[in-house]
Design a protein around this motif. Structure first.
Motif, PDB file in Angstrom:
ATOM      1  N   TYR A  30       0.737  -0.959   0.393  1.00  0.00           N
ATOM      2  CA  TYR A  30       0.345   0.086  -0.161  1.00  0.00           C
ATOM      3  C   TYR A  30       0.812   0.838  -0.111  1.00  0.00           C
ATOM      4  CZ  TYR A  30      -3.144   3.324   1.433  1.00  0.00           C
ATOM      5  OH  TYR A  30      -3.827   4.953   1.706  1.00  0.00           O
ATOM      6  N   ASP A  31       1.920   1.285   1.169  1.00  0.00           N
ATOM      7  CA  ASP A  31       2.981   2.756   1.111  1.00  0.00           C
ATOM      8  C   ASP A  31       3.524   2.925  -0.218  1.00  0.00           C
ATOM      9  OD1 ASP A  31       1.855   3.628   3.577  1.00  0.00           O
ATOM     10  OD2 ASP A  31       3.667   1.915   4.211  1.00  0.00           O
ATOM     11  N   ALA A  32       3.381   1.756  -1.236  1.00  0.00           N
ATOM     12  CA  ALA A  32       4.883   1.822  -2.243  1.00  0.00           C
ATOM     13  C   ALA A  32       4.196   2.705  -3.504  1.00  0.00           C
ATOM     14  CB  ALA A  32       5.319   0.229  -2.786  1.00  0.00           C
ATOM     15  N   VAL A  33       2.783   2.228  -3.281  1.00  0.00           N
ATOM     16  CA  VAL A  33       2.197   2.499  -4.407  1.00  0.00           C
ATOM     17  C   VAL A  33       0.631   3.544  -3.990  1.00  0.00           C
ATOM     18  CG1 VAL A  33       1.932   0.770  -5.557  1.00  0.00           C
ATOM     19  CG2 VAL A  33       0.074   0.709  -3.601  1.00  0.00           C
ATOM     20  N   PHE A  34       0.685   3.924  -2.789  1.00  0.00           N
ATOM     21  CA  PHE A  34      -0.266   5.033  -2.025  1.00  0.00           C
ATOM     22  C   PHE A  34       0.865   5.925  -1.512  1.00  0.00           C
ATOM     23  CE2 PHE A  34      -3.838   2.165  -3.319  1.00  0.00           C
ATOM     24  CZ  PHE A  34      -4.412   3.619  -3.890  1.00  0.00           C
ATOM     25  N   LEU A  35       2.065   5.964  -1.422  1.00  0.00           N
ATOM     26  CA  LEU A  35       2.579   6.961  -0.691  1.00  0.00           C
ATOM     27  C   LEU A  35       3.292   7.269  -1.107  1.00  0.00           C
ATOM     28  CD1 LEU A  35       2.960   5.859   3.332  1.00  0.00           C
ATOM     29  CD2 LEU A  35       0.745   7.428   1.740  1.00  0.00           C
ATOM     30  N   ARG A  36       3.861   6.533  -2.319  1.00  0.00           N
ATOM     31  CA  ARG A  36       5.217   7.673  -3.464  1.00  0.00           C
ATOM     32  C   ARG A  36       4.623   8.179  -4.228  1.00  0.00           C
ATOM     33  NH1 ARG A  36       7.756   4.531  -7.928  1.00  0.00           N
ATOM     34  NH2 ARG A  36       5.879   2.423  -7.640  1.00  0.00           N
ATOM     35  N   LYS A  37       5.074   9.434  -5.114  1.00  0.00           N
ATOM     36  CA  LYS A  37       5.079  10.139  -5.645  1.00  0.00           C
ATOM     37  C   LYS A  37       4.731   9.631  -7.242  1.00  0.00           C
ATOM     38  CE  LYS A  37       6.101  14.394  -6.110  1.00  0.00           C
ATOM     39  NZ  LYS A  37       7.152  15.189  -6.294  1.00  0.00           N
ATOM     40  N   ALA A  38       3.702  10.130  -7.449  1.00  0.00           N
ATOM     41  CA  ALA A  38       2.895   9.328  -8.832  1.00  0.00           C
ATOM     42  C   ALA A  38       4.105  10.162 -10.112  1.00  0.00           C
ATOM     43  CB  ALA A  38       1.638   9.607  -9.612  1.00  0.00           C
ATOM     44  N   PRO A  39       4.538   9.452 -10.820  1.00  0.00           N
ATOM     45  CA  PRO A  39       5.953   9.657 -12.206  1.00  0.00           C
ATOM     46  C   PRO A  39       5.995  10.846 -12.374  1.00  0.00           C
ATOM     47  CG  PRO A  39       5.001   7.205 -12.464  1.00  0.00           C
ATOM     48  CD  PRO A  39       4.065   7.457 -11.238  1.00  0.00           C
ATOM     49  N   PRO A  40       6.469  11.561 -12.684  1.00  0.00           N
ATOM     50  CA  PRO A  40       6.927  12.948 -13.689  1.00  0.00           C
ATOM     51  C   PRO A  40       6.185  12.921 -15.220  1.00  0.00           C
ATOM     52  CG  PRO A  40       8.460  12.706 -13.223  1.00  0.00           C
ATOM     53  CD  PRO A  40       8.373  10.824 -12.393  1.00  0.00           C
ATOM     54  N   PRO A  41       5.640  13.774 -15.535  1.00  0.00           N
ATOM     55  CA  PRO A  41       5.334  12.968 -17.055  1.00  0.00           C
ATOM     56  C   PRO A  41       6.104  13.599 -17.972  1.00  0.00           C
ATOM     57  CG  PRO A  41       3.790  15.129 -15.734  1.00  0.00           C
ATOM     58  CD  PRO A  41       4.977  14.740 -14.821  1.00  0.00           C
ATOM     59  N   ASN A  42       7.346  13.060 -17.267  1.00  0.00           N
ATOM     60  CA  ASN A  42       7.579  13.957 -18.400  1.00  0.00           C
ATOM     61  C   ASN A  42       8.764  12.845 -19.877  1.00  0.00           C
ATOM     62  OD1 ASN A  42       9.178  12.298 -17.139  1.00  0.00           O
ATOM     63  ND2 ASN A  42      11.493  13.793 -16.283  1.00  0.00           N
ATOM     64  N   MET A  43       8.497  12.076 -18.869  1.00  0.00           N
ATOM     65  CA  MET A  43       9.047  10.897 -20.382  1.00  0.00           C
ATOM     66  C   MET A  43       7.887  10.395 -21.545  1.00  0.00           C
ATOM     67  SD  MET A  43      11.825   9.069 -17.645  1.00  0.00           S
ATOM     68  CE  MET A  43      11.810   7.242 -18.846  1.00  0.00           C
ATOM     69  N   SER A  44       6.935  10.359 -20.852  1.00  0.00           N
ATOM     70  CA  SER A  44       5.633   8.989 -21.464  1.00  0.00           C
ATOM     71  C   SER A  44       4.984   9.995 -22.731  1.00  0.00           C
ATOM     72  CB  SER A  44       5.147   8.186 -20.483  1.00  0.00           C
ATOM     73  OG  SER A  44       5.858   7.402 -20.643  1.00  0.00           O
ATOM     74  N   THR A  45       4.728  11.712 -21.565  1.00  0.00           N
ATOM     75  CA  THR A  45       2.599  11.909 -21.455  1.00  0.00           C
ATOM     76  C   THR A  45       3.149  13.429 -21.845  1.00  0.00           C
ATOM     77  OG1 THR A  45       2.945  12.722 -19.400  1.00  0.00           O
ATOM     78  CG2 THR A  45       2.796  10.886 -19.329  1.00  0.00           C
ATOM     79  N   VAL A  46       4.279  13.836 -21.929  1.00  0.00           N
ATOM     80  CA  VAL A  46       4.904  15.205 -22.345  1.00  0.00           C
ATOM     81  C   VAL A  46       5.878  15.166 -23.618  1.00  0.00           C
ATOM     82  CG1 VAL A  46       5.920  17.501 -22.553  1.00  0.00           C
ATOM     83  CG2 VAL A  46       4.420  15.848 -20.352  1.00  0.00           C
ATOM     84  N   SER A  47       5.496  16.023 -25.112  1.00  0.00           N
ATOM     85  CA  SER A  47       6.261  15.925 -25.970  1.00  0.00           C
ATOM     86  C   SER A  47       7.840  16.276 -25.513  1.00  0.00           C
ATOM     87  CB  SER A  47       6.170  16.778 -26.998  1.00  0.00           C
ATOM     88  OG  SER A  47       4.302  16.808 -27.836  1.00  0.00           O
ATOM     89  N   GLN A  48       8.197  14.992 -26.358  1.00  0.00           N
ATOM     90  CA  GLN A  48       9.781  15.602 -26.087  1.00  0.00           C
ATOM     91  C   GLN A  48      10.723  17.229 -26.480  1.00  0.00           C
ATOM     92  OE1 GLN A  48      12.118  12.925 -25.104  1.00  0.00           O
ATOM     93  NE2 GLN A  48      13.915  14.132 -25.537  1.00  0.00           N
ATOM     94  N   PRO A  49      11.469  17.569 -25.025  1.00  0.00           N
ATOM     95  CA  PRO A  49      11.401  18.946 -24.686  1.00  0.00           C
ATOM     96  C   PRO A  49      12.357  19.191 -25.824  1.00  0.00           C
ATOM     97  CG  PRO A  49      11.998  17.498 -23.120  1.00  0.00           C
ATOM     98  CD  PRO A  49      11.450  16.792 -23.791  1.00  0.00           C
ATOM     99  N   LEU A  50      13.368  18.657 -26.574  1.00  0.00           N
ATOM    100  CA  LEU A  50      14.128  18.788 -27.799  1.00  0.00           C
ATOM    101  C   LEU A  50      14.046  19.393 -28.431  1.00  0.00           C
ATOM    102  CD1 LEU A  50      15.851  15.838 -26.569  1.00  0.00           C
ATOM    103  CD2 LEU A  50      17.329  18.314 -25.466  1.00  0.00           C
ATOM    104  N   SER A  51      12.437  19.660 -28.753  1.00  0.00           N
ATOM    105  CA  SER A  51      11.781  20.125 -30.587  1.00  0.00           C
ATOM    106  C   SER A  51      12.239  18.172 -31.304  1.00  0.00           C
ATOM    107  CB  SER A  51      12.834  21.346 -30.963  1.00  0.00           C
ATOM    108  OG  SER A  51      12.118  22.215 -30.203  1.00  0.00           O
ATOM    109  N   SER A  52      12.185  17.615 -30.447  1.00  0.00           N
ATOM    110  CA  SER A  52      12.403  16.254 -30.968  1.00  0.00           C
ATOM    111  C   SER A  52      13.592  15.919 -32.401  1.00  0.00           C
ATOM    112  CB  SER A  52      11.162  15.659 -31.475  1.00  0.00           C
ATOM    113  OG  SER A  52      10.305  16.252 -32.521  1.00  0.00           O
ATOM    114  N   THR A  53      13.773  17.056 -32.417  1.00  0.00           N
ATOM    115  CA  THR A  53      15.091  16.601 -34.016  1.00  0.00           C
ATOM    116  C   THR A  53      16.243  15.707 -33.355  1.00  0.00           C
ATOM    117  OG1 THR A  53      14.624  18.948 -34.529  1.00  0.00           O
ATOM    118  CG2 THR A  53      16.365  18.349 -35.535  1.00  0.00           C
ATOM    119  N   SER A  54      16.955  16.188 -32.311  1.00  0.00           N
ATOM    120  CA  SER A  54      17.862  15.570 -32.818  1.00  0.00           C
ATOM    121  C   SER A  54      17.505  13.898 -31.376  1.00  0.00           C
ATOM    122  CB  SER A  54      19.445  15.971 -30.954  1.00  0.00           C
ATOM    123  OG  SER A  54      18.386  16.316 -29.782  1.00  0.00           O
ATOM    124  N   PHE A  55      16.189  13.983 -31.037  1.00  0.00           N
ATOM    125  CA  PHE A  55      15.934  13.201 -30.142  1.00  0.00           C
ATOM    126  C   PHE A  55      15.729  11.696 -31.619  1.00  0.00           C
ATOM    127  CE2 PHE A  55      12.257   9.931 -29.176  1.00  0.00           C
ATOM    128  CZ  PHE A  55      12.650   9.610 -28.089  1.00  0.00           C
TER     129      PHE A  55
END
Length: 275
Positions: free
Chosen positions: A167-192
């Motif tokens: 319970y502690d692992a899934v409820f008291l731990r912060k949700a993963p930040p939306p930087n890898m899966s839910t937000v467009s690549q911040p590098l304008s995606s060219t180099s990526f």
């Protein structure tokens, strides 16, 4: 809400543990729990796990079930073999894209004990010896050093359920930040995108060349990847092109900040596609 993924050998007690987790969350914490399992999607074990296409379709059905069920209100438990680390990674990505924590419960038992438990199940729920042995051989043990296998709870047959820790692992731990899966690549995606294209193309070419001197069953090392491809059969160039394009399309939607992980991700994707 959180995603809890069970894994283990066939007949290792996963469903028993899944039911115990469900009861604990419902009774102790008043949470609503949804269980996605082989049984809930109507899997006929010997039929599915003896046919690679059927098995791949089953994994797709399990993943779709998770995607439909995961929400801000429910705890979702995946009660299945989940023996391929590439598939556990896919489920991890589903949780991450929903910005909700996840954890892995590994029901660890030795193969002989699991086989004995399999033999006393109702006949229509048993795995045949051939399928059982094949699944045990193919099982990829979760490793807490991998982010998709962490937090990891390894539970032995006589262990009490660590309900509060789960319970502690899934409820008291912060949700993963939306930087890898839910937000467009911040590098304008060219180099990526350039790196993504080059890395996957290099791996495809290396695999096609390696096939010329390899045999089914060989493990092939590929550029910049720690994991290896297990060559179960000859793979055509058109198959590899198709899988590469699918992987690129998926990764564009779920970009990563560190392009150094792409080779292993692609190799795991290929191994998953080959099963």
């Amino acid at each position: 809400m959180p995603l809890i993924i069970l894994c283990g050998y066939p007949s290792s007690g996963k469903t028993k543990r899944s039911e115990a987790v469900k009861v604990y969350f419902e009774e102790k914490h008043c949470k609503r729990v949804t269980v996605i399992s082989d049984h809930s999607i109507g899997v006929k074990r010997d039929l599915v796990y003896s046919d690679s296409k059927e098995e791949k379709d089953t994994r797709g059905s399990l993943k779709s079930g998770v995607q439909r069920a995961i929400s801000k209100d429910d705890v979702v438990i995946v009660d299945s073999l989940n023996y391929i680390k590439g598939f556990r990674y896919e489920l991890f990505c589903v949780a991450k894209s929903s910005q909700t924590p996840h954890c892995i419960i590994h029901c660890e038992v030795n193969a002989q004990t699991a086989k004995e438990w399999n033999a006393i199940r109702p006949e229509n729920e048993q795995y045949s010896n051939e399928i059982f042995d094949a699944l045990v051989m193919r099982f990829e043990t979760p490793d807490s050093r991998n982010r998709w296998d962490s937090p990891l709870f390894t539970i032995l047959p006589d262990d009490d359920l660590p309900g509060q820790q789960i319970y502690d692992a899934v409820f008291l731990r912060k949700a993963p930040p939306p930087n890898m899966s839910t937000v467009s690549q911040p590098l304008s995606s060219t180099s990526f995108l350039h790196e993504l294209d080059k890395i996957t193309q290099d791996i495809v070419m290396a695999l096609l060349n390696a096939q010329k001197t390899s045999f089914p069953g060989d493990e092939i090392s590929l550029p910049k990847a720690a994991d290896k491809i297990k060559l179960l059969r000859h793979v055509t160039a058109s198959e590899l092109r198709r899988w590469r394009q699918q992987f690129i399309s998926y990764t564009k939607q779920h970009p990563v900040e560190d392009t150094g992980v792409i080779p292993n991700m692609f190799v795991q994707y290929l191994n998953n596609s080959l099963v």
